[in-house]
Design a protein around this motif. Structure first.
Motif, PDB file in Angstrom:
ATOM      1  N   GLU A 187       0.830  -1.202   0.000  1.00 21.77           N
ATOM      2  CA  GLU A 187       0.000   0.000   0.000  1.00 21.77           C
ATOM      3  C   GLU A 187       0.867   1.255   0.000  1.00 21.77           C
ATOM      4  O   GLU A 187       0.554   2.239  -0.692  1.00 21.77           O
ATOM      5  CB  GLU A 187      -0.915  -0.004   1.215  1.00 21.77           C
ATOM      6  CG  GLU A 187      -1.883   1.170   1.239  1.00 21.77           C
ATOM      7  CD  GLU A 187      -2.873   1.076   2.387  1.00 21.77           C
ATOM      8  OE1 GLU A 187      -3.833   1.866   2.386  1.00 21.77           O
ATOM      9  OE2 GLU A 187      -2.675   0.228   3.277  1.00 21.77           O
ATOM     10  N   LYS A 188       1.961   1.220   0.736  1.00 19.34           N
ATOM     11  CA  LYS A 188       2.864   2.365   0.772  1.00 19.34           C
ATOM     12  C   LYS A 188       3.437   2.641  -0.624  1.00 19.34           C
ATOM     13  O   LYS A 188       3.492   3.798  -1.078  1.00 19.34           O
ATOM     14  CB  LYS A 188       4.003   2.099   1.759  1.00 19.34           C
ATOM     15  CG  LYS A 188       5.001   3.248   1.857  1.00 19.34           C
ATOM     16  CD  LYS A 188       6.138   2.913   2.828  1.00 19.34           C
ATOM     17  CE  LYS A 188       7.158   4.045   2.873  1.00 19.34           C
ATOM     18  NZ  LYS A 188       8.321   3.708   3.745  1.00 19.34           N
ATOM     19  N   ALA A 189       3.835   1.572  -1.326  1.00 19.58           N
ATOM     20  CA  ALA A 189       4.389   1.734  -2.672  1.00 19.58           C
ATOM     21  C   ALA A 189       3.333   2.271  -3.627  1.00 19.58           C
ATOM     22  O   ALA A 189       3.619   3.127  -4.477  1.00 19.58           O
ATOM     23  CB  ALA A 189       4.935   0.401  -3.177  1.00 19.58           C
ATOM     24  N   VAL A 190       2.087   1.805  -3.513  1.00 13.55           N
ATOM     25  CA  VAL A 190       1.000   2.277  -4.368  1.00 13.55           C
ATOM     26  C   VAL A 190       0.755   3.760  -4.136  1.00 13.55           C
ATOM     27  O   VAL A 190       0.620   4.553  -5.081  1.00 13.55           O
ATOM     28  CB  VAL A 190      -0.287   1.462  -4.123  1.00 13.55           C
ATOM     29  CG1 VAL A 190      -1.480   2.113  -4.829  1.00 13.55           C
ATOM     30  CG2 VAL A 190      -0.105   0.026  -4.593  1.00 13.55           C
ATOM     31  N   GLY A 231      -3.462  -0.334 -15.313  1.00 14.88           N
ATOM     32  CA  GLY A 231      -2.353  -1.256 -15.545  1.00 14.88           C
ATOM     33  C   GLY A 231      -1.006  -0.572 -15.529  1.00 14.88           C
ATOM     34  O   GLY A 231       0.005  -1.181 -15.155  1.00 14.88           O
ATOM     35  N   TRP A 232      -0.974   0.690 -15.942  1.00 18.11           N
ATOM     36  CA  TRP A 232       0.290   1.435 -15.917  1.00 18.11           C
ATOM     37  C   TRP A 232       0.787   1.574 -14.489  1.00 18.11           C
ATOM     38  O   TRP A 232       1.981   1.403 -14.214  1.00 18.11           O
ATOM     39  CB  TRP A 232       0.088   2.802 -16.559  1.00 18.11           C
ATOM     40  CG  TRP A 232       1.358   3.608 -16.622  1.00 18.11           C
ATOM     41  CD1 TRP A 232       2.310   3.577 -17.584  1.00 18.11           C
ATOM     42  CD2 TRP A 232       1.811   4.558 -15.639  1.00 18.11           C
ATOM     43  NE1 TRP A 232       3.327   4.445 -17.295  1.00 18.11           N
ATOM     44  CE2 TRP A 232       3.050   5.069 -16.090  1.00 18.11           C
ATOM     45  CE3 TRP A 232       1.301   5.030 -14.432  1.00 18.11           C
ATOM     46  CZ2 TRP A 232       3.782   6.018 -15.388  1.00 18.11           C
ATOM     47  CZ3 TRP A 232       2.028   5.979 -13.713  1.00 18.11           C
ATOM     48  CH2 TRP A 232       3.258   6.464 -14.196  1.00 18.11           C
ATOM     49  N   PHE A 233      -0.135   1.876 -13.562  1.00 16.29           N
ATOM     50  CA  PHE A 233       0.237   2.024 -12.147  1.00 16.29           C
ATOM     51  C   PHE A 233       0.704   0.700 -11.565  1.00 16.29           C
ATOM     52  O   PHE A 233       1.653   0.654 -10.771  1.00 16.29           O
ATOM     53  CB  PHE A 233      -0.945   2.574 -11.345  1.00 16.29           C
ATOM     54  CG  PHE A 233      -1.166   4.044 -11.549  1.00 16.29           C
ATOM     55  CD1 PHE A 233      -0.489   4.983 -10.789  1.00 16.29           C
ATOM     56  CD2 PHE A 233      -2.034   4.496 -12.528  1.00 16.29           C
ATOM     57  CE1 PHE A 233      -0.672   6.342 -10.979  1.00 16.29           C
ATOM     58  CE2 PHE A 233      -2.239   5.841 -12.734  1.00 16.29           C
ATOM     59  CZ  PHE A 233      -1.550   6.780 -11.962  1.00 16.29           C
ATOM     60  N   VAL A 234       0.035  -0.401 -11.977  1.00 19.12           N
ATOM     61  CA  VAL A 234       0.460  -1.718 -11.495  1.00 19.12           C
ATOM     62  C   VAL A 234       1.903  -1.979 -11.907  1.00 19.12           C
ATOM     63  O   VAL A 234       2.729  -2.423 -11.105  1.00 19.12           O
ATOM     64  CB  VAL A 234      -0.468  -2.831 -12.044  1.00 19.12           C
ATOM     65  CG1 VAL A 234       0.088  -4.211 -11.676  1.00 19.12           C
ATOM     66  CG2 VAL A 234      -1.878  -2.659 -11.501  1.00 19.12           C
ATOM     67  N   GLY A 235       2.218  -1.674 -13.177  1.00 18.71           N
ATOM     68  CA  GLY A 235       3.572  -1.874 -13.668  1.00 18.71           C
ATOM     69  C   GLY A 235       4.599  -1.041 -12.915  1.00 18.71           C
ATOM     70  O   GLY A 235       5.695  -1.519 -12.609  1.00 18.71           O
ATOM     71  N   GLN A 236       4.229   0.204 -12.609  1.00 17.41           N
ATOM     72  CA  GLN A 236       5.150   1.072 -11.885  1.00 17.41           C
ATOM     73  C   GLN A 236       5.405   0.585 -10.466  1.00 17.41           C
ATOM     74  O   GLN A 236       6.530   0.647  -9.958  1.00 17.41           O
ATOM     75  CB  GLN A 236       4.596   2.503 -11.855  1.00 17.41           C
ATOM     76  CG  GLN A 236       4.569   3.180 -13.220  1.00 17.41           C
ATOM     77  CD  GLN A 236       5.940   3.274 -13.856  1.00 17.41           C
ATOM     78  OE1 GLN A 236       6.877   3.814 -13.248  1.00 17.41           O
ATOM     79  NE2 GLN A 236       6.073   2.736 -15.060  1.00 17.41           N
ATOM     80  N   VAL A 237       4.355   0.100  -9.800  1.00 16.20           N
ATOM     81  CA  VAL A 237       4.514  -0.430  -8.437  1.00 16.20           C
ATOM     82  C   VAL A 237       5.390  -1.685  -8.459  1.00 16.20           C
ATOM     83  O   VAL A 237       6.262  -1.866  -7.603  1.00 16.20           O
ATOM     84  CB  VAL A 237       3.138  -0.727  -7.805  1.00 16.20           C
ATOM     85  CG1 VAL A 237       3.320  -1.419  -6.453  1.00 16.20           C
ATOM     86  CG2 VAL A 237       2.341   0.557  -7.640  1.00 16.20           C
ATOM     87  N   MET A 238       5.159  -2.562  -9.441  1.00 12.61           N
ATOM     88  CA  MET A 238       5.982  -3.781  -9.552  1.00 12.61           C
ATOM     89  C   MET A 238       7.436  -3.401  -9.771  1.00 12.61           C
ATOM     90  O   MET A 238       8.350  -4.022  -9.203  1.00 12.61           O
ATOM     91  CB  MET A 238       5.466  -4.663 -10.692  1.00 12.61           C
ATOM     92  CG  MET A 238       4.069  -5.240 -10.475  1.00 12.61           C
ATOM     93  SD  MET A 238       3.953  -6.271  -8.990  1.00 12.61           S
ATOM     94  CE  MET A 238       5.048  -7.609  -9.418  1.00 12.61           C
ATOM     95  N   GLN A 258      -1.503  -9.540  -7.785  1.00 13.31           N
ATOM     96  CA  GLN A 258      -2.942  -9.410  -7.552  1.00 13.31           C
ATOM     97  C   GLN A 258      -3.224  -8.397  -6.466  1.00 13.31           C
ATOM     98  O   GLN A 258      -4.168  -7.591  -6.564  1.00 13.31           O
ATOM     99  CB  GLN A 258      -3.535 -10.775  -7.174  1.00 13.31           C
ATOM    100  CG  GLN A 258      -5.058 -10.777  -7.085  1.00 13.31           C
ATOM    101  CD  GLN A 258      -5.726 -10.356  -8.372  1.00 13.31           C
ATOM    102  OE1 GLN A 258      -5.430 -10.898  -9.435  1.00 13.31           O
ATOM    103  NE2 GLN A 258      -6.611  -9.367  -8.303  1.00 13.31           N
ATOM    104  N   ALA A 259      -2.389  -8.422  -5.408  1.00 10.83           N
ATOM    105  CA  ALA A 259      -2.572  -7.451  -4.325  1.00 10.83           C
ATOM    106  C   ALA A 259      -2.326  -6.034  -4.833  1.00 10.83           C
ATOM    107  O   ALA A 259      -3.057  -5.095  -4.472  1.00 10.83           O
ATOM    108  CB  ALA A 259      -1.619  -7.778  -3.171  1.00 10.83           C
ATOM    109  N   VAL A 260      -1.318  -5.867  -5.682  1.00 11.56           N
ATOM    110  CA  VAL A 260      -1.036  -4.548  -6.266  1.00 11.56           C
ATOM    111  C   VAL A 260      -2.217  -4.085  -7.107  1.00 11.56           C
ATOM    112  O   VAL A 260      -2.677  -2.937  -6.999  1.00 11.56           O
ATOM    113  CB  VAL A 260       0.234  -4.595  -7.130  1.00 11.56           C
ATOM    114  CG1 VAL A 260       0.422  -3.265  -7.876  1.00 11.56           C
ATOM    115  CG2 VAL A 260       1.460  -4.892  -6.276  1.00 11.56           C
ATOM    116  N   ASN A 261      -2.731  -4.953  -7.935  1.00 16.84           N
ATOM    117  CA  ASN A 261      -3.855  -4.604  -8.808  1.00 16.84           C
ATOM    118  C   ASN A 261      -5.077  -4.177  -7.992  1.00 16.84           C
ATOM    119  O   ASN A 261      -5.728  -3.160  -8.290  1.00 16.84           O
ATOM    120  CB  ASN A 261      -4.201  -5.811  -9.688  1.00 16.84           C
ATOM    121  CG  ASN A 261      -5.247  -5.471 -10.747  1.00 16.84           C
ATOM    122  OD1 ASN A 261      -5.031  -4.637 -11.599  1.00 16.84           O
ATOM    123  ND2 ASN A 261      -6.384  -6.138 -10.673  1.00 16.84           N
TER     124      ASN A 261
END
Length: 508
Positions: free
Chosen positions: A452-455, A477-484, A494-497
């Motif tokens: 959550e902190k990274a998101v 999806g762009w944000f998911v990629g950036q967090v990963m 899945q948790a990031v998404n």
């Protein structure tokens, strides 16, 4: 002997010409070198790559008074192949002399089988495809016969300015000539057929199928006709030594014949060669008929006879063949495509089976091997699987190690992204995947607080894109990629998404 045409014209295989459609009729004579340590009628070595004339006995060189003695292992290999082709095994067969002159045939004749071959009619199921929808079409190609014969030597015309040299190392090597019925209707079918034959023989261990070494080559008989009409005059393209060239030779020869017929000419029955550089066939000589060879039973060899018990003993030890293995893999939940990819090579199928022996889920194992691991393969090694040696052309990672990587993904220890990195480490350095994950801190981050902190940090750093994502949810999806990326690929995807969507107020 009359020929019965069992296939009806197929519109998608017809070739359009200037005056209408044409159908190709193809029959193949595949010459497969028998895997044996000695030649068909002598004790000389069959090893490949020796110095010229290093593997030549007095029998192979046709010295006066030298008599042939049948190699029983070659007989067994022919029977095994016949069984693999679901063909009739003839308990009595006869060796004949096929008379013709050529510099690399020192006897002046070839010992072959004519009217009474060791193997009779059989069939092969060939899967053609996949098409654009990923589908395969199964066709049945009839086998007319399989007979044993000697190979000739090799003439070398590029060693001297005015003379040709002869290497007799191949002279007398056992060949199985597998003659198909004229059931093949396209270049793709022909290529699939030869591929299937090679696969079956490799499973059986009767021919290594190495076309670059001359262990497998084909004479390709091609004719054309109007759909459903009478068979046309065929031409034989000799000694084609690659599956790709087989396809090219068929297409080139079919176009040549169609052009002649549409121009009012006729096809001469002849033997031709395929020039892969020019992509065309050229005339070699008029086609010989059986009477031209003056066949007669070889007086130095008795008829070859064995009983059904002899055949049954060989059949009992046959391995699981590609068609049966494919059915078994599909019964485990694999798609027809995935099963076909895995059974195409025996080593690949054995590797997959070895992974299953470690309890790996079949679908996950197939997906990993086909979509990830095969792309990383580059060399052959011998690995240990449950104490038994498995010789495979599938690289440096053992089936047990790949199974462990899949299990680490399945139980959530690592992500799919980390799995690829882990595979690279195991490939280059070896080691136990589980221990490597522990020692190198590669475990997946599942702590929602850390994720959550990274998101929050990624969203805060990109307020404009956050507004765009709220208006166009697919941008999440762009944000998911950036967090990963920010978490080094360790965050649970899945948790990031889920957290990205929740923070952006996107439903679903």
């Amino acid at each position: 002997m009359s020929i019965i045409d069992t296939r009806t014209p197929d519109a998608k295989r017809l070739i359009p010409g200037a005056t209408g459609d044409w159908e190709i009729i193809i029959g193949l004579e595949v010459h497969a070198q028998v895997i044996s340590e000695a030649k068909l009628f002598s004790g000389a070595s069959t090893s490949f790559g020796g110095a010229p004339n290093a593997n030549v006995s007095l029998v192979d060189a046709a010295m006066p008074g030298m008599l042939p003695v049948i190699n029983e292992e070659c007989v067994k290999q022919a029977i095994r192949t016949g069984l693999g082709l679901k063909a009739a095994i003839n308990h009595k067969s006869v060796f004949d002399r096929k008379n013709y002159f050529y510099p690399d045939l020192p006897q002046g004749y070839q010992i072959s089988q004519f009217k009474q071959p060791i193997v009779g009619e059989g069939k092969v199921i060939v899967s053609v495809g996949p098409d654009r929808q990923g589908e395969f079409e199964d066709i049945e190609v009839g086998i007319e016969r399989l007979h044993l014969e000697q190979d000739a030597g090799k003439s070398m015309h590029d060693q001297h300015a005015t003379m040709s040299y002869v290497d007799l190392n191949r002279s007398g090597v056992a060949l199985m000539e597998i003659v198909s019925k004229p059931d093949i209707r396209s270049a793709d079918e022909a290529k699939a057929y030869v591929t299937k034959l090679r696969t079956i023989m490799r499973y059986l261990g009767t021919c290594d199928g190495n076309m670059d070494e001359g262990s497998l080559r084909a004479d390709v008989n091609v004719s054309v006709r109007r759909p459903g009409g009478a068979f046309g005059t065929r031409c034989e393209i000799k000694n084609v030594n690659s599956i790709r060239f087989i396809g090219q030779a068929i297409e080139s020869e079919a176009r040549r014949q169609i052009a002649i017929l549409e121009d009012g000419g006729k096809i001469d029955q002849e033997t031709r060669l395929f020039d892969p550089v020019k992509g065309e066939t050229r005339s070699l000589r008029s086609k010989e008929e059986a009477h031209d060879y003056r066949y007669f039973p070889d007086p130095d060899l008795l008829p070859l006879e064995f009983d059904q018990a002899y055949v049954d003993a060989l059949a009992k030890d046959l391995p699981e063949l590609p068609d049966d293995k494919k059915i078994r893999f599909e019964s485990l939940g694999l798609s027809a495509y995935d099963a076909s990819v895995l059974v195409a090579e025996k080593e690949r199928a054995d590797y997959f089976d070895a992974m299953l022996s470690f309890g790996t889920d079949p679908k996950r194992a197939a997906n990993w091997v086909i979509n990830e691991y095969l792309g990383r393969v580059s060399q052959s090694v011998t690995v240990q699987v449950q104490g038994a040696e498995l010789t495979t052309a599938l690289g440096r990672v053992t089936p047990e190690a790949n199974s462990a990587i899949i299990e680490l993904v399945s139980d959530g220890t690592i992500s799919s992204k980390i799995a690829k990195d882990l595979l690279e480490i195991v490939w280059n350095e070896g080691g136990d995947p589980r221990q490597l994950v522990e020692s190198r801190g590669m475990k997946q981050v599942t702590d929602t607080g850390a994720i959550e902190k990274a998101v929050d940090e990624v969203i805060a750093a990109n307020p404009d894109k956050a507004e765009q994502a709220r208006a166009k949810p697919t941008m999440a999806g762009w944000f998911v990629g950036q967090v990963m990326k920010a978490t080094g690929g360790k965050a649970n995807p899945q948790a990031v998404n889920d957290l990205v969507k929740a923070k952006l107020g996107i439903e679903g």
